[in-house]
Design an enzyme around this catalytic site. Structure first.
Site, PDB file in Angstrom:
ATOM      1  NE  ARG A   1      -1.964  -1.360   3.574  1.00 46.90           N
ATOM      2  CZ  ARG A   1      -2.390  -1.539   4.805  1.00 46.90           C
ATOM      3  NH1 ARG A   1      -3.664  -1.409   5.080  1.00 46.90           N
ATOM      4  NH2 ARG A   1      -1.568  -1.832   5.776  1.00 46.90           N
TER       5      ARG A   1
ATOM      6  CE  LYS B   1       6.464 -20.394  12.099  1.00 44.40           C
ATOM      7  NZ  LYS B   1       7.199 -19.321  12.765  1.00 44.40           N
TER       8      LYS B   1
ATOM      9  CG  HIS C   1      13.198 -20.617   8.219  1.00 51.31           C
ATOM     10  ND1 HIS C   1      12.237 -20.428   9.167  1.00 51.31           N
ATOM     11  CD2 HIS C   1      14.377 -20.466   8.863  1.00 51.31           C
ATOM     12  CE1 HIS C   1      12.810 -20.163  10.334  1.00 51.31           C
ATOM     13  NE2 HIS C   1      14.119 -20.182  10.176  1.00 51.31           N
TER      14      HIS C   1
ATOM     15  CE  LYS D   1      17.290 -23.042  10.540  1.00 51.89           C
ATOM     16  NZ  LYS D   1      17.975 -21.765  10.513  1.00 51.89           N
TER      17      LYS D   1
ATOM     18  CD  GLU E   1      14.582 -18.786  18.416  1.00 48.51           C
ATOM     19  OE1 GLU E   1      14.913 -18.069  17.469  1.00 48.51           O
ATOM     20  OE2 GLU E   1      13.424 -18.888  18.831  1.00 48.51           O
TER      21      GLU E   1
ATOM     22  CG  ASP F   1       7.321 -18.653  16.811  1.00 43.26           C
ATOM     23  OD1 ASP F   1       6.972 -18.195  15.708  1.00 43.26           O
ATOM     24  OD2 ASP F   1       8.431 -18.421  17.333  1.00 43.26           O
TER      25      ASP F   1
ATOM     26  CG  HIS G   1      10.743 -24.042  12.714  1.00 41.28           C
ATOM     27  ND1 HIS G   1      10.336 -23.897  11.420  1.00 41.28           N
ATOM     28  CD2 HIS G   1      10.746 -22.788  13.231  1.00 41.28           C
ATOM     29  CE1 HIS G   1      10.110 -22.612  11.156  1.00 41.28           C
ATOM     30  NE2 HIS G   1      10.348 -21.922  12.252  1.00 41.28           N
TER      31      HIS G   1
ATOM     32  CE  LYS H   1      10.910 -16.349  19.862  1.00 39.75           C
ATOM     33  NZ  LYS H   1      11.832 -16.759  18.802  1.00 39.75           N
TER      34      LYS H   1
HETATM   35  C1  BG6 Z   1      10.729 -18.435  13.106  1.00 40.12           C
HETATM   36  C2  BG6 Z   1      10.061 -18.074  14.384  1.00 40.12           C
HETATM   37  O1  BG6 Z   1       9.922 -19.286  12.333  1.00 40.12           O
HETATM   38  O2  BG6 Z   1      11.957 -19.085  13.380  1.00 40.12           O
HETATM   39  C3  BG6 Z   1      10.957 -17.211  15.232  1.00 40.12           C
HETATM   40  O3  BG6 Z   1       8.844 -17.381  14.111  1.00 40.12           O
HETATM   41  C4  BG6 Z   1      12.291 -17.883  15.431  1.00 40.12           C
HETATM   42  O4  BG6 Z   1      10.363 -16.939  16.489  1.00 40.12           O
HETATM   43  C5  BG6 Z   1      12.883 -18.296  14.102  1.00 40.12           C
HETATM   44  O5  BG6 Z   1      13.149 -16.957  16.082  1.00 40.12           O
HETATM   45  C6  BG6 Z   1      14.125 -19.120  14.304  1.00 40.12           C
HETATM   46  O6  BG6 Z   1      14.756 -19.326  13.076  1.00 40.12           O
HETATM   47  P1  BG6 Z   1      16.336 -19.525  12.976  1.00 40.12           P
HETATM   48  O7  BG6 Z   1      16.557 -19.858  11.542  1.00 40.12           O
HETATM   49  O8  BG6 Z   1      16.958 -18.235  13.392  1.00 40.12           O
HETATM   50  O9  BG6 Z   1      16.681 -20.636  13.905  1.00 40.12           O
END
Ligand code: BG6
Length: 496
Positions: free
Chosen positions: A46, A156, A186, A190, A224, A243, A248, A338
């Protein structure tokens, strides 16, 4: 590869993902000469930017997020492929500029291949797709794989539970066939996660041991150190189970546990992952409560966008079981959080101990039985831990040592690419192997839903508070201890 005009349309082009990941990854691919020659990237959002404004914004982003590859010359050439078509893709008439751009760019034949990347809020997926369809932008794709093709990439989160994911799948499938839909996780892109498959299925050595006869249990950790930062608003509604686990961690579990596909093709690979996920027991609520430990880092409820007194977990540990021939009786422990001590993702395979030990051990000690650590990040590699004789001792002394494979050492000169490079290129080339199919997504929600219900049940205890920079809540230790095991320190921590 078809020589037809090719457009990658980024919906939500003024957002964070476009600047941080998408355009820098495209730029890196372009520097590596991997992008199809005829590709044009069209940003849609937008914000009133204009082509030059959008290019300038993207130049800043690439300077920052692809700093290593950045060069003024390379950028100037690449920027010629970047365009902008302002509009609100979810509103009436919001796609007119895009439509006009494509009509002009695809020439009088009007035939070209199009990839639409949905970098927008999940609630806009279906409404925008309906607009694209109404504008005739996603229609006109004849048969799977043939040109001109239309594909969409969806980020996602895909739904918030099984029911909403089903509704979303149904809404999308109203407009597109499954082979046109690329749902991102994603983690699968990896290198180290794909390497789990290579390690297992391109070697003879490990696969015969990869089952309940030789494996005692499996631990999957995605730790993390970052906190929720400025994503509090989204995160507080999601929590760690949605999340990280539904996508993942379950994907890591699937590639660790699946059978070997006959060939490395998108459908055969995904069939095997679905079979593995299908074999994961969906617990009833009572069992899910028993097999779940949650935590919240201190200070979370004061984060921007987070509801005061929130019970959203920022850490979870859980136990799963896979009811099939290969994995019967082998617990899979998963944990992620986290605000932890370090950033490290790892698959730990704990093998069973030898049936009989002829060597005397010092009193009060136990043999450390074979372990395999597959380090996903940041110290990408594989470590096989086994016993050795310590030389030159009075008596026989055993000590565990590591046989080590490190990506950095083995492939010096090559760097681990950003996941989005792989994903964007695969979507452009039509390889859906690393994308989620609808059945995978739904099964993963089915597995996670009982745990999510347990974590959201207001009658149950709040998640345990843990300190930022710690290893997480003690309830996670209790969870695994109750099953007679303990968390094995992360390789990154053991060596630091
Ligand atoms: C994302 C999550 O899908 O993956 C995030 O929404 C997370 O909260 C991230 O931090 C972690 O990805 P990576 O590749 O940094 O391990």
């Amino acid at each position: 590869m078809s020589q037809l005009p090719l457009h990658l349309v980024i919906l939500g082009a003024s957002g964070d993902l476009t600047a941080r990941k998408l355009v820098p990854s495209l730029f890196r691919l372009w520097v590596k000469k991997r992008l199809p020659d005829q590709l044009k990237v069209v940003g849609v959002s937008r914000t009133a930017l204009g082509i030059e404004g959008f290019r300038a914004r993207m130049a800043d982003a690439v300077k920052q997020f692809a700093a290593k590859e950045w060069s003024e010359n390379a950028w100037n050439e690449f920027a010629q492929r970047i365009f902008y078509a302002q509009g609100d893709a979810a509103a009436d008439g919001g796609l007119e500029n895009l439509k006009a751009f494509l009509a002009q760019s695809e020439g009088p034949s009007g035939i070209g291949n199009r990839l639409f990347y949905f970098s927008v809020m999940p609630e806009l997926y279906a409404p925008i797709l309906a607009r694209l369809d109404a504008a005739g932008l996603t229609t006109g794709a004849p048969v799977s794989g043939e040109s001109p093709w239309r594909r969409i990439v969806i980020e996602k989160p895909f739904g918030k539970d099984l029911e909403s994911a089903r509704i979303l799948n149904k809404a999308i499938s109203h407009y597109l066939r499954e082979d046109q839909i690329y749902r991102i996780d994603h983690y699968l892109a990896k290198e180290t996660v794909q390497n789990v498959m290579v390690f297992r299925f391109a070697n003879t050595l490990f696969e015969p041991l990869w089952n309940h006869n030789y494996i005692d249990h499996v631990q999957i950790t995605v730790a993390e150190s970052v906190t929720v930062g400025n994503r509090g608003d989204y995160y507080d509604r999601a929590g760690v189970l949605r999340d990280m686990f539904q996508n993942h961690l379950l994907q890591i579990l699937a590639v660790t546990a699946m059978e070997a596909p006959a060939r490395y093709t998108a459908d055969l690979l995904r069939n095997e992952k679905v079979k593995a996920l299908d074999a994961v027991t969906v617990f009833d609520d009572a069992k899910a409560r028993k097999y779940l430990a949650t935590g919240q880092y201190r200070g979370y409820s004061g984060e921007k966008g987070v509801v005061n007194g929130s019970r959203t977990p920022t850490y979870a540990a859980l136990r799963l079981q896979i009811d099939n021939w290969r994995w019967r009786g082998v617990p899979f422990y998963l944990r992620s959080g986290k605000g932890l001590k370090s950033r490290a993702s790892e698959i730990l395979i704990q093998f069973r101990c030898p049936p009989h030990l002829m060597f005397p051990l010092p009193q009060g000690t136990e043999l450390q039985c074979n372990r395999l650590a597959i380090c996903i990040q940041p110290q990408e590699g594989i470590h096989l831990n086994f016993q050795t004789k310590v030389p030159d001792q009075e008596k026989m002394v055993l000590d565990p040592v590591d046989m080590e494979f490190s990506y950095k050492k083995a492939f010096s000169g090559l760097s681990i690419p950003e996941s989005y490079e792989r994903l964007l290129l695969d979507a452009l080339l039509g390889d859906a192997s690393l994308f989620m199919r609808s059945d995978e997504i739904e099964r993963s929600w089915a597995v996670m839903d009982p745990f999510i219900r347990a974590s959201e049940n207001p009658e149950l205890a709040m998640p345990e508070t843990y300190e930022v920079g710690s290893v997480g809540p003690t309830s996670a230790d209790n969870l695994i201890k109750e099953s007679g095991h303990e968390w094995i320190g992360l390789y990154a921590d053991r060596t630091s």
